[in-house]
Design a protein around this motif. Structure first.
Motif, PDB file in Angstrom:
ATOM      1  N   GLU A 175       8.677   7.074   0.592  1.00 58.49           N
ATOM      2  CA  GLU A 175       8.065   6.172   1.628  1.00 58.49           C
ATOM      3  C   GLU A 175       7.618   6.762   2.803  1.00 58.49           C
ATOM      4  O   GLU A 175       6.599   6.312   3.405  1.00 58.49           O
ATOM      5  CB  GLU A 175       9.154   4.861   1.742  1.00 58.49           C
ATOM      6  CG  GLU A 175       9.107   4.202   0.362  1.00 58.49           C
ATOM      7  CD  GLU A 175      10.069   2.949   0.310  1.00 58.49           C
ATOM      8  OE1 GLU A 175       9.841   2.099  -0.128  1.00 58.49           O
ATOM      9  OE2 GLU A 175      11.257   3.272   1.231  1.00 58.49           O
ATOM     10  N   GLU A 208       5.757   1.232   1.318  1.00 57.23           N
ATOM     11  CA  GLU A 208       6.727   0.623   1.203  1.00 57.23           C
ATOM     12  C   GLU A 208       6.888   0.368  -0.109  1.00 57.23           C
ATOM     13  O   GLU A 208       5.989  -0.399  -0.567  1.00 57.23           O
ATOM     14  CB  GLU A 208       7.192  -0.638   2.148  1.00 57.23           C
ATOM     15  CG  GLU A 208       8.414  -1.348   1.629  1.00 57.23           C
ATOM     16  CD  GLU A 208       8.807  -2.489   2.518  1.00 57.23           C
ATOM     17  OE1 GLU A 208       9.571  -3.404   2.296  1.00 57.23           O
ATOM     18  OE2 GLU A 208       8.470  -2.315   3.986  1.00 57.23           O
ATOM     19  N   ILE A 209       7.868   0.704  -0.932  1.00 59.57           N
ATOM     20  CA  ILE A 209       7.908   0.199  -2.480  1.00 59.57           C
ATOM     21  C   ILE A 209       9.041  -0.842  -2.502  1.00 59.57           C
ATOM     22  O   ILE A 209      10.043  -0.738  -2.156  1.00 59.57           O
ATOM     23  CB  ILE A 209       8.468   1.367  -3.054  1.00 59.57           C
ATOM     24  CG1 ILE A 209       7.496   2.592  -3.067  1.00 59.57           C
ATOM     25  CG2 ILE A 209       8.468   0.978  -4.623  1.00 59.57           C
ATOM     26  CD1 ILE A 209       8.001   3.936  -3.699  1.00 59.57           C
ATOM     27  N   ILE A 266       2.352   5.471  -5.358  1.00 58.49           N
ATOM     28  CA  ILE A 266       1.981   5.911  -4.056  1.00 58.49           C
ATOM     29  C   ILE A 266       0.639   6.526  -4.281  1.00 58.49           C
ATOM     30  O   ILE A 266      -0.069   5.853  -3.383  1.00 58.49           O
ATOM     31  CB  ILE A 266       2.851   7.361  -4.029  1.00 58.49           C
ATOM     32  CG1 ILE A 266       4.007   7.237  -3.844  1.00 58.49           C
ATOM     33  CG2 ILE A 266       2.127   8.097  -2.974  1.00 58.49           C
ATOM     34  CD1 ILE A 266       4.551   6.173  -2.653  1.00 58.49           C
ATOM     35  N   SER A 287      -1.103   3.982  -1.241  1.00 53.81           N
ATOM     36  CA  SER A 287      -0.918   4.730   0.118  1.00 53.81           C
ATOM     37  C   SER A 287      -2.203   5.706  -0.150  1.00 53.81           C
ATOM     38  O   SER A 287      -2.606   6.397  -0.947  1.00 53.81           O
ATOM     39  CB  SER A 287       0.147   5.599   0.237  1.00 53.81           C
ATOM     40  OG  SER A 287       0.041   6.445   1.085  1.00 53.81           O
TER      41      SER A 287
END
Length: 88
Positions: A19, A25-26, A44, A48
């Motif tokens: 992260e 944020e997961i 990801i 992201s």
């Protein structure tokens, strides 16, 4: 020790490092469903902008390697956190 979502602390720490590296944020509920390196990377990539950059996989694998102590060449998309990477 296990977290409230049944994930071992090693895995929780890995997710936190990923992260930080990728600025994403997961959610805990999503993280709890992930069992392989590829599932984490797919998240990801999807969430992201940095996950879509050239070299993102190499950056990602470097974090996984650093956190697990396993050589990058021995980490694959289908590597399972618990069974293959010996994380708890």
């Amino acid at each position: 020790p296990r977290s409230k979502f049944g994930m071992g602390l090693d895995i929780v720490e890995l997710f936190a490092e990923v992260e930080d590296e990728f600025g994403v944020e997961i959610p805990d509920a999503v993280a709890a469903t992930m069992t392989t390196v590829g599932q984490l990377f797919d998240y990801i990539e999807e969430h992201s902008p940095a996950g879509r950059d050239a070299g993102a996989w190499d950056r990602f694998i470097a974090v996984v390697s650093r956190e697990t102590g396993i050589e990058p060449s021995d980490i694959y998309r289908d590597s399972r956190f618990v069974q293959d990477l010996r994380m708890d």
